[in-house]
Write an enzyme that holds these catalytic residues in place. Structure first.
Site, PDB file in Angstrom:
ATOM      1  N   PHE A 113       0.786  -1.462  -0.198  1.00  0.00           N
ATOM      2  CA  PHE A 113       0.496   0.053   0.344  1.00  0.00           C
ATOM      3  C   PHE A 113       1.113   1.012  -0.002  1.00  0.00           C
ATOM      4  CE2 PHE A 113      -4.267   1.220   0.683  1.00  0.00           C
ATOM      5  CZ  PHE A 113      -4.847   0.592   0.408  1.00  0.00           C
ATOM      6  N   GLN A 227      -6.527  15.158   3.528  1.00  0.00           N
ATOM      7  CA  GLN A 227      -6.231  14.390   2.502  1.00  0.00           C
ATOM      8  C   GLN A 227      -7.037  14.133   0.959  1.00  0.00           C
ATOM      9  OE1 GLN A 227      -5.982   9.574   2.953  1.00  0.00           O
ATOM     10  NE2 GLN A 227      -3.041  10.496   3.272  1.00  0.00           N
ATOM     11  N   HIS A 229      -7.226  12.204  -2.070  1.00  0.00           N
ATOM     12  CA  HIS A 229      -6.368  10.933  -2.644  1.00  0.00           C
ATOM     13  C   HIS A 229      -6.337  11.034  -4.225  1.00  0.00           C
ATOM     14  CE1 HIS A 229      -6.738   6.510  -3.441  1.00  0.00           C
ATOM     15  NE2 HIS A 229      -7.006   6.373  -2.428  1.00  0.00           N
ATOM     16  N   LEU A 239     -14.099   6.534  -5.508  1.00  0.00           N
ATOM     17  CA  LEU A 239     -12.717   6.530  -4.532  1.00  0.00           C
ATOM     18  C   LEU A 239     -11.982   5.342  -5.416  1.00  0.00           C
ATOM     19  CD1 LEU A 239      -9.867   6.895  -3.104  1.00  0.00           C
ATOM     20  CD2 LEU A 239     -11.022   4.697  -1.612  1.00  0.00           C
ATOM     21  N   GLU A 242      -6.989   2.456  -3.973  1.00  0.00           N
ATOM     22  CA  GLU A 242      -4.720   2.853  -3.674  1.00  0.00           C
ATOM     23  C   GLU A 242      -4.431   0.700  -4.610  1.00  0.00           C
ATOM     24  OE1 GLU A 242      -2.693   5.064  -1.158  1.00  0.00           O
ATOM     25  OE2 GLU A 242      -1.996   3.260  -0.910  1.00  0.00           O
ATOM     26  N   ARG A 282      -0.253   9.738  -0.194  1.00  0.00           N
ATOM     27  CA  ARG A 282      -0.968  10.674  -1.855  1.00  0.00           C
ATOM     28  C   ARG A 282      -0.947  11.721  -1.397  1.00  0.00           C
ATOM     29  NH1 ARG A 282      -6.570   6.819   1.833  1.00  0.00           N
ATOM     30  NH2 ARG A 282      -5.182   4.783   1.064  1.00  0.00           N
ATOM     31  N   HIS A 350     -10.635  13.006   0.690  1.00  0.00           N
ATOM     32  CA  HIS A 350     -10.895  11.841   1.031  1.00  0.00           C
ATOM     33  C   HIS A 350     -10.799  11.329   2.855  1.00  0.00           C
ATOM     34  CE1 HIS A 350     -10.940   8.015   0.682  1.00  0.00           C
ATOM     35  NE2 HIS A 350      -9.590   7.108   1.510  1.00  0.00           N
ATOM     36  N   ARG A 385      -2.065  10.705   6.250  1.00  0.00           N
ATOM     37  CA  ARG A 385      -2.303   9.361   6.688  1.00  0.00           C
ATOM     38  C   ARG A 385      -1.267   8.675   6.000  1.00  0.00           C
ATOM     39  NH1 ARG A 385      -6.607   5.376   5.746  1.00  0.00           N
ATOM     40  NH2 ARG A 385      -7.225   7.239   4.589  1.00  0.00           N
TER      41      ARG A 385
HETATM   42  C1  LIG Z   1     -14.150   5.073   0.170  1.00  0.00           C
HETATM   43  C2  LIG Z   1     -13.274   5.077   1.000  1.00  0.00           C
HETATM   44  C3  LIG Z   1     -12.701   4.189   1.036  1.00  0.00           C
HETATM   45  C4  LIG Z   1     -11.564   3.642   2.337  1.00  0.00           C
HETATM   46  N1  LIG Z   1     -11.241   3.156   2.394  1.00  0.00           N
HETATM   47  C5  LIG Z   1      -9.627   2.245   3.003  1.00  0.00           C
HETATM   48  C6  LIG Z   1      -9.298   1.492   3.406  1.00  0.00           C
HETATM   49  O1  LIG Z   1      -9.195   0.551   2.200  1.00  0.00           O
HETATM   50  N2  LIG Z   1      -8.243   1.636   4.082  1.00  0.00           N
HETATM   51  C7  LIG Z   1      -8.627   2.120   5.628  1.00  0.00           C
HETATM   52  O2  LIG Z   1      -7.830   2.150   6.595  1.00  0.00           O
HETATM   53  N3  LIG Z   1      -9.616   3.342   5.260  1.00  0.00           N
HETATM   54  C8  LIG Z   1     -10.195   4.031   4.417  1.00  0.00           C
HETATM   55  N4  LIG Z   1     -10.541   4.128   4.162  1.00  0.00           N
HETATM   56  C9  LIG Z   1     -11.089   5.574   5.358  1.00  0.00           C
HETATM   57  C10 LIG Z   1     -12.138   5.090   6.585  1.00  0.00           C
HETATM   58  O3  LIG Z   1     -13.122   4.220   6.469  1.00  0.00           O
HETATM   59  C11 LIG Z   1     -12.391   5.846   7.371  1.00  0.00           C
HETATM   60  O4  LIG Z   1     -11.795   6.245   8.048  1.00  0.00           O
HETATM   61  C12 LIG Z   1     -13.494   5.344   9.142  1.00  0.00           C
HETATM   62  O5  LIG Z   1     -13.763   3.509   8.455  1.00  0.00           O
HETATM   63  C13 LIG Z   1     -14.133   5.866   9.376  1.00  0.00           C
HETATM   64  O6  LIG Z   1     -15.007   5.329  10.448  1.00  0.00           O
HETATM   65  P1  LIG Z   1     -15.551   5.568  11.747  1.00  0.00           P
HETATM   66  O7  LIG Z   1     -16.102   4.611  12.662  1.00  0.00           O
HETATM   67  O8  LIG Z   1     -14.681   6.602  12.519  1.00  0.00           O
HETATM   68  O9  LIG Z   1     -16.799   6.700  11.149  1.00  0.00           O
HETATM   69  P2  LIG Z   1     -17.587   5.824  10.017  1.00  0.00           P
HETATM   70  O10 LIG Z   1     -17.815   4.863   9.557  1.00  0.00           O
HETATM   71  O11 LIG Z   1     -17.608   7.265   9.266  1.00  0.00           O
HETATM   72  O12 LIG Z   1     -19.072   6.243  10.768  1.00  0.00           O
HETATM   73  C14 LIG Z   1     -19.896   7.404  11.407  1.00  0.00           C
HETATM   74  C15 LIG Z   1     -21.039   7.720  12.389  1.00  0.00           C
HETATM   75  O13 LIG Z   1     -20.890   7.963  12.989  1.00  0.00           O
HETATM   76  C16 LIG Z   1     -23.081   8.560  12.530  1.00  0.00           C
HETATM   77  N5  LIG Z   1     -23.114   9.599  13.008  1.00  0.00           N
HETATM   78  C17 LIG Z   1     -22.430  10.324  12.882  1.00  0.00           C
HETATM   79  N6  LIG Z   1     -22.801  12.095  13.540  1.00  0.00           N
HETATM   80  C18 LIG Z   1     -23.657  11.773  13.500  1.00  0.00           C
HETATM   81  C19 LIG Z   1     -25.235  12.622  14.820  1.00  0.00           C
HETATM   82  N7  LIG Z   1     -24.855  13.765  14.463  1.00  0.00           N
HETATM   83  N8  LIG Z   1     -26.082  11.641  15.545  1.00  0.00           N
HETATM   84  C20 LIG Z   1     -26.159  10.373  15.569  1.00  0.00           C
HETATM   85  N9  LIG Z   1     -25.106   9.676  14.430  1.00  0.00           N
HETATM   86  C21 LIG Z   1     -24.936  10.448  14.314  1.00  0.00           C
HETATM   87  C22 LIG Z   1     -23.042   7.555  11.792  1.00  0.00           C
HETATM   88  O14 LIG Z   1     -24.666   8.030  11.232  1.00  0.00           O
HETATM   89  C23 LIG Z   1     -22.101   7.093  11.348  1.00  0.00           C
HETATM   90  O15 LIG Z   1     -22.931   5.281  12.061  1.00  0.00           O
HETATM   91  C24 LIG Z   1     -12.273   4.852   3.002  1.00  0.00           C
HETATM   92  C25 LIG Z   1     -12.359   6.057   3.522  1.00  0.00           C
HETATM   93  C26 LIG Z   1     -13.581   5.987   2.446  1.00  0.00           C
HETATM   94  C27 LIG Z   1     -14.710   7.528   2.149  1.00  0.00           C
END
Ligand SMILES: Cc1cc2nc3c(=O)[nH]c(=O)nc-3n(C[C@H](O)[C@H](O)[C@H](O)COP(=O)(O)OP(=O)(O)OC[C@H]3O[C@@H](n4cnc5c(N)ncnc54)[C@H](O)[C@@H]3O)c2cc1C
Length: 576
Positions: A113, A227, A229, A239, A242, A282, A350, A385
């Site tokens: 990666f 960041q 991407h 997306l 990568e 990135r 991203h 990152r």
């Molecule tokens: C398209 C894409 C591909 C990616 N691929 C990778 C990868 O291959 N490898 C890697 O390491 N990272 C990757 N990332 C980054 C990584 O996926 C994210 O940083 C990570 O999943 C975030 O997880 P989280 O639990 O912090 O937030 P999220 O999964 O975004 O969850 C946020 C939660 O908060 C809740 N929420 C938000 N605001 C409120 C509110 N006001 N009231 C109630 N609930 C609320 C939402 O409903 C949701 O359940 C990728 C990101 C994207 C966008």
């Protein structure tokens, strides 16, 4: 009363919920999520999750890649702890049923990666986030004590005298407003890519948790580090992972030339599988795109300038086996087949390196308030990152925040504070008043678009002081106009206009902190590139930006030293 209230049902929130339930089954845990948990952005992660597993790899090498990739802005004690715990979390996930892809001999498969000099990215084809979130979600179902508020939107934290006492939330389906008293709260609300116009982020990524914490008095950290991407589809911003380059994809310009060879990327050691230049970090790849554009070597399209990602030489069989989702996305959203066609791509917002300032256990300076996942900044990502560090981050810090919040709840078994009902009533009045009163004002979508373009113009891949200073004024004016906006919709059930207004308020708060921190940092480091201050300045800025909300509502920026343990600042070279 709830013992641990978790805001967010993505990877970080669900991992935290399991940790609380495992710590002490008598604790009452609740997960509030504005969408059904399986629709959280984690589900869309494609490429994989980094964790040292190969016999030729070491924890120190993963630490070094992460620290140099982050341009020495990571806290090294946090990185060391994170990297030691990441493989344990990935193995734990395997035990809960995550279908990691395998080598023919049965070992877990890993892929290279960006910015990582060893192969250590675990993956489940190119639907890693989907499988990871599914695994966590089904594991939470084992614990009857985890209460769920699906499709509830948290609008405010209840904080009194430096301690959190719960939150106020709206049931989106009915419009009912409820005060939820809690002994501790974990914010796991994800990132805020939607403050920009062109992003891979889901529509729900509006930085709500960051804004809730900031308004309640907790500082945000390193908000200027956004960041890009390098490979998003030009129209939708979808997306192209990568992993496509990890499997051997090339980036070529309008002349069919692999242009990255003309740039200093701090390229990783080329081993037969690490195909060097396309796997640079990135920030450097996105910056190289801008230079190609200035040289007239990109291709103009109705959706902006693009270069091409070339996967044709990989062949259909490999594409289908290793990155089937890339093929599916290209067919559905770009009407092309990567086995035979070039994929147009351009840099796309991203990920937020910055977020709510926490310690290694996710604790914020507000007692009882924790944060984990993309909404938090511990910090392990520094100024940039590395891809595939974020999924293990949500697991490692989701678990740690869960354990710490459980401990806090157990040692603070007081009755409900008087502030709870009073603040709850205040918030109910505010929200009721906000619902449509029939008067016409500016449209939320117009204000949002203006904010997004202001940010793109001022805090994009390259920045200058003049433009940032103008953006400070534009955002202040937008905030004023947003406060005067009127809602048409007075209904209680699924009042999405009200939600959009609340989200816009959060995004404006966050946008202001991004611009204020970017203006304050008069150097270039990682994803923060100032054309008026092109060099990294360790004497002045080997430090985190810490931004508080001043009494007048404006951001006030200070600096916090970076923790260095074993890796003194050096050149960003990946091939050591
Ligand atoms: C398209 C894409 C591909 C990616 N691929 C990778 C990868 O291959 N490898 C890697 O390491 N990272 C990757 N990332 C980054 C990584 O996926 C994210 O940083 C990570 O999943 C975030 O997880 P989280 O639990 O912090 O937030 P999220 O999964 O975004 O969850 C946020 C939660 O908060 C809740 N929420 C938000 N605001 C409120 C509110 N006001 N009231 C109630 N609930 C609320 C939402 O409903 C949701 O359940 C990728 C990101 C994207 C966008």
């Amino acid at each position: 009363m709830i013992d641990v209230l978790i805001v967010g049902g993505g990877g970080a929130g669900l991992r935290a919920a399991i940790a609380v339930a495992e710590c002490d089954p008598t604790l009452e845990v609740a997960v509030v999520s504005k969408v059904y948990p399986m629709r959280s952005h984690t589900v869309s992660a494609e490429g994989g999750a980094a964790g040292v597993i190969g016999v030729d790899d070491t924890l120190d090498e993963h630490c070094y890649d992460t620290i140099s990739g982050g341009d020495w802005l990571c806290d090294q004690d946090a990185v060391e702890m994170f990297i030691a715990e990441a493989p344990k979390e990935l193995i734990q996930l395997e035990h809960w049923g995550c279908p990691w892809s395998r080598e023919p001999d049965g070992r877990v498969a890993v892929r290279p990666f960006g910015g990582m000099k060893k192969e250590r990215t675990w993956y489940a084809a190119d639907k890693t986030g989907f499988h990871l979130l599914h695994t966590l979600f089904q594991t939470t179902l084992k614990y009857g004590e985890i209460k769920r508020y699906d499709e509830w939107y948290v609008t405010r934290l209840i904080v009194d005298d430096g301690r959190v006492y719960g939150a106020v939330a709206v049931d989106i389906r009915t419009g009912r407003i409820e005060t939820i008293p809690a002994r501790s709260v974990i914010l796991a609300t994800g990132g805020c890519g939607k403050i920009f116009p062109f992003t891979t982020n889901a529509a729900i990524k509006t930085g709500d948790g960051m804004a809730l914490a900031y308004r309640a008095g907790a500082p945000l950290k390193d908000m200027e580090f956004v960041q890009y991407h390098p490979t998003g589809l030009p129209f939708t911003g979808i997306l192209i992972t990568e992993a496509a380059r990890a499997e051997g994809g090339w980036l070529i310009n309008k002349d069919g030339y692999r242009y990255l060879q003309d740039y200093d990327l701090g390229t990783p050691t080329p081993t037969p599988k690490l195909r060097s230049m396309e796997l640079g970090p990135r920030d450097r790849l996105s910056q190289a795109f801008v230079h190609e554009q200035h040289r007239g070597r990109t291709v103009e399209t109705p959706y902006g300038p693009v270069v091409y990602l070339d996967l044709r030489h990989l062949g259909e069989a490999r594409i289908d086996a290793r990155i089937p989702f890339v093929r599916e996305l290209c067919r559905s959203y770009q009407n092309l087949d990567p086995a035979t066609d070039l994929i147009p791509v351009r840099p796309v917002v991203h990920y937020m390196m910055g977020g709510i300032h926490t310690d290694l256990d996710g604790a914020t300076p507000i007692a009882g308030l924790y944060a984990a996942g993309e909404t938090a900044c511990v910090s392990i990502n520094g100024a940039n990152r590395l891809g595939s560090n974020s999924l293990p981050e949500i697991l490692v810090f989701g678990r740690r925040a869960g354990v710490a919040a459980a401990e806090f709840a157990r040692s603070h078994r007081q009755a409900e504070a008087p502030a709870v009902q009073a603040q709850g009533r205040d918030e109910e009045r505010r929200l009721t008043h906000l619902r449509g009163d029939g008067k016409k004002g500016e449209r939320i979508a117009d204000l949002r678009e203006e904010m997004q373009h202001t940010l793109e113009g001022a805090a994009g891949i390259y920045r200058t002081g003049d433009v940032l200073a103008k953006a400070v004024d534009s955002l202040a004016e937008l905030r004023q106009r947003a406060s005067e906006a009127r809602l048409d919709d007075s209904s209680t059930a699924f009042n999405t206009e009200l939600l959009n207004w609340l989200e816009l308020g959060c995004m404006l708060d966050i946008a202001e902190t991004v611009v204020a921190c970017a203006l304050n940092r008069t150097e270039s480091r990682g994803a923060h590139q100032r054309t008026d201050f092109e060099q990294r300045d360790d004497a002045g800025f080997l430090a985190h930006s810490l931004v508080h909300r001043a009494p007048d509502g404006s951001p006030s920026v200070g600096l916090l030293p970076v923790t260095i343990t074993r890796w003194p600042p050096g050149e960003r070279v990946y091939g050591r």
